[in-house]
Design a protein around this motif. Sequence first.
Motif, mmCIF file in Angstrom:
data_model
loop_
_atom_site.group_PDB
_atom_site.id
_atom_site.type_symbol
_atom_site.label_atom_id
_atom_site.label_comp_id
_atom_site.label_asym_id
_atom_site.label_seq_id
_atom_site.Cartn_x
_atom_site.Cartn_y
_atom_site.Cartn_z
ATOM 1 N N SER A 16 0.833 -1.200 0.000
ATOM 2 C CA SER A 16 0.000 0.000 0.000
ATOM 3 C C SER A 16 0.863 1.244 0.000
ATOM 4 O O SER A 16 1.987 1.254 0.528
ATOM 5 C CB SER A 16 -0.925 -0.003 1.222
ATOM 6 O OG SER A 16 -0.193 -0.203 2.411
ATOM 7 N N ASP A 17 0.346 2.327 -0.584
ATOM 8 C CA ASP A 17 1.130 3.558 -0.658
ATOM 9 C C ASP A 17 1.143 4.326 0.660
ATOM 10 O O ASP A 17 1.736 5.406 0.749
ATOM 11 C CB ASP A 17 0.636 4.452 -1.801
ATOM 12 C CG ASP A 17 -0.794 4.939 -1.612
ATOM 13 O OD1 ASP A 17 -1.415 4.614 -0.571
ATOM 14 O OD2 ASP A 17 -1.302 5.643 -2.508
ATOM 15 N N THR A 18 0.511 3.767 1.693
ATOM 16 C CA THR A 18 0.613 4.347 3.033
ATOM 17 C C THR A 18 1.949 3.985 3.680
ATOM 18 O O THR A 18 2.319 4.553 4.707
ATOM 19 C CB THR A 18 -0.523 3.826 3.935
ATOM 20 O OG1 THR A 18 -0.468 2.387 3.964
ATOM 21 C CG2 THR A 18 -1.880 4.249 3.408
ATOM 22 N N SER A 60 4.014 0.280 -5.204
ATOM 23 C CA SER A 60 2.993 0.747 -4.257
ATOM 24 C C SER A 60 1.678 1.004 -4.970
ATOM 25 O O SER A 60 1.653 1.341 -6.163
ATOM 26 C CB SER A 60 3.462 2.037 -3.567
ATOM 27 O OG SER A 60 4.652 1.831 -2.854
ATOM 28 N N LYS A 61 0.591 0.841 -4.201
ATOM 29 C CA LYS A 61 -0.744 1.065 -4.769
ATOM 30 C C LYS A 61 -1.671 1.627 -3.704
ATOM 31 O O LYS A 61 -1.556 1.291 -2.524
ATOM 32 C CB LYS A 61 -1.291 -0.241 -5.334
ATOM 33 C CG LYS A 61 -2.543 -0.062 -6.192
ATOM 34 C CD LYS A 61 -2.786 -1.270 -7.055
ATOM 35 C CE LYS A 61 -4.059 -1.111 -7.880
ATOM 36 N NZ LYS A 61 -3.995 0.065 -8.786
ATOM 37 N N SER A 62 -2.580 2.470 -4.119
ATOM 38 C CA SER A 62 -3.501 3.114 -3.189
ATOM 39 C C SER A 62 -4.552 2.137 -2.666
ATOM 40 O O SER A 62 -5.086 1.315 -3.420
ATOM 41 C CB SER A 62 -4.210 4.280 -3.880
ATOM 42 O OG SER A 62 -5.222 4.816 -3.038
ATOM 43 N N LEU A 63 -4.843 2.264 -1.372
ATOM 44 C CA LEU A 63 -5.908 1.453 -0.779
ATOM 45 C C LEU A 63 -7.294 1.928 -1.210
ATOM 46 O O LEU A 63 -8.293 1.267 -0.931
ATOM 47 C CB LEU A 63 -5.792 1.485 0.743
ATOM 48 C CG LEU A 63 -4.585 0.732 1.322
ATOM 49 C CD1 LEU A 63 -4.470 0.969 2.821
ATOM 50 C CD2 LEU A 63 -4.700 -0.767 1.031
ATOM 51 N N LYS A 64 -7.341 3.062 -1.890
ATOM 52 C CA LYS A 64 -8.619 3.543 -2.439
ATOM 53 C C LYS A 64 -8.984 2.764 -3.706
ATOM 54 O O LYS A 64 -10.143 2.781 -4.130
ATOM 55 C CB LYS A 64 -8.521 5.039 -2.751
ATOM 56 C CG LYS A 64 -8.330 5.919 -1.517
ATOM 57 C CD LYS A 64 -8.198 7.385 -1.903
ATOM 58 C CE LYS A 64 -7.962 8.261 -0.676
ATOM 59 N NZ LYS A 64 -7.786 9.693 -1.047
ATOM 60 N N ASP A 65 -7.991 2.108 -4.300
ATOM 61 C CA ASP A 65 -8.244 1.320 -5.508
ATOM 62 C C ASP A 65 -8.966 0.019 -5.145
ATOM 63 O O ASP A 65 -8.858 -0.479 -4.024
ATOM 64 C CB ASP A 65 -6.944 0.999 -6.226
ATOM 65 C CG ASP A 65 -6.253 2.240 -6.769
ATOM 66 O OD1 ASP A 65 -6.942 3.268 -6.925
ATOM 67 O OD2 ASP A 65 -5.032 2.179 -7.015
ATOM 68 N N TRP A 83 -6.057 -4.085 -7.650
ATOM 69 C CA TRP A 83 -4.879 -4.604 -6.955
ATOM 70 C C TRP A 83 -4.447 -5.948 -7.559
ATOM 71 O O TRP A 83 -3.260 -6.192 -7.744
ATOM 72 C CB TRP A 83 -5.190 -4.775 -5.466
ATOM 73 C CG TRP A 83 -4.828 -3.568 -4.640
ATOM 74 C CD1 TRP A 83 -5.444 -2.356 -4.664
ATOM 75 C CD2 TRP A 83 -3.763 -3.474 -3.681
ATOM 76 N NE1 TRP A 83 -4.835 -1.502 -3.777
ATOM 77 C CE2 TRP A 83 -3.806 -2.157 -3.167
ATOM 78 C CE3 TRP A 83 -2.806 -4.349 -3.214
ATOM 79 C CZ2 TRP A 83 -2.898 -1.718 -2.185
ATOM 80 C CZ3 TRP A 83 -1.899 -3.924 -2.253
ATOM 81 C CH2 TRP A 83 -1.953 -2.608 -1.758
#
Length: 378
Positions: free
Chosen positions: A303-305, A318-323, A328
Motif C-alpha cells: 500500500s502507498d501508506t 505501491s498502490k492506493s488502498l482507495k483502488d 490490486w
Amino acid sequence: MKEPIRVLQVLGTTGLGGAESRVMDLYRNIDRERVQFDFAVHTSKKGYFDEEIEALGGHIYRLPRFQVYNWIPYRAAWRSFLKEHSEYACVHGHMTSTASIYLPEAKRAKIALTAAHARSAGTEDGVKGMMTKWMRKNLWKKTDVCLACSKLAGKAVFGEKAWAQGAVHVVPNAIEVDKFSYNGQMRAQMRQKLELGNCLTVGHVGRFNEMKNHLFLLEVFAQIKKSRSDAQLILLGEGGCMEPAKQKAAELGITESVQFLGNQGNPQDYYQAMDLFIFPSLYEGLPGTVLEAQAAGLPCLMSDTITQEVALTELVESKSLKDSAESWAQAALALLERQKERFDRMPEIRKAGFDAKEQAKEMEAFYRTGKGDGLWNR
C-alpha cells in the motif's frame, strides 16, 4: 575479562512481532562480550524468544501492563525496578506509548543514556489511539536520543517540530540478510511440504490485527483466482483478527486455497515458497517483512501508506488502498510478469544499510558512547 555493559530493551512482549524480531536480529549479531541485553516486557506470558534470550545471556523482567487507570502504580513499578537495577548503560524503549513515563524514571535512576525508538507510523482508532498520541506529546524532550525506523515513523511519534529541529535519527530496520537470500533448493522443499506443486503462490507475513488489512488482502486474492485458478495464498502470523479472516475466506469461497500457517520460527523458508508478496497495511513504520521478501527475491505489492524507504529494489511497487481489489489483483499479476527472474538481492540491501551484522557494530558504539554517527550520518 571486563564485564559487558548491559542495555535494557523495553518491549510489550517477546513474541514474533516486527520490533521484537529486529531487536533479536541485533542481539544475535552484537558482540555480547562487550554489550549484553536484558528485556523489560509488559506481559506475564512467556514469549517466543524467551528461551533464546536466556541462552544468549539475557534476563527478562516483567512490568505491569499500562491501562491508564494504573498510571501511578505503573510509574511506581518502574521506579522500584530501576532503583534496584540502575546498572544499565542504556534504557532503549521501543514501546513509545509509555516511554514518557519509564524513560524519565531511568534518568531519575541516573542511567546515563535513554533512547525512544519509533517503530510505527500510526495508532489504533478510538480512545486508545488518542491516548497514545497524547502520551507521546513532547516525548522527544523526555529522552536523550530519538530513534525511528523511518522518516514517517519519526514524524508520527515525535512530531514535525522534533523532526524539523533534527532531533530524530533514522536507524534502518536491519535484518539478517543472509537468512533470506533466494535458495532454489529450499524453494523446492517448501513447495513440496506445503503441497503447492506448480501453483501461483501469493504470500503474506504479519500479525493478524486491523492495521495489516487481511480482509482486503483476501479480497485481492479472490480476484487473482479469477485470472489464475491455480493460485494459492499462504499466511504466516497469529492474532485476534485471524478468525474474522477465516470467515472472510469462507464468504469469498476461497477457503480451500488459503493456508493459515500461524507463527513460524523459520519465515525465511516460507518466503522461498512464494511467488508474490502482497502487503496492504493501513500504516507501518518500516515493515521488516517487505525487506525480507525483497531479500528472497520476491515481487512485492504494498500500500502507498507505507514509506518508500522500504523499497530498496525495483521489486517493490505501491498502490492506493482507495483502488479496488480487482485493480490490486491486476497490478499484482502485472508486477509478477515484469519480475520473472529471481536472484540474490543481498548486495542492494547491504549497501542501503539494512544488514544486521553491520548495524550491530554501529549500535555497539552507540550504546557504549551515546553517539551514533555511523548510524544516521549516511
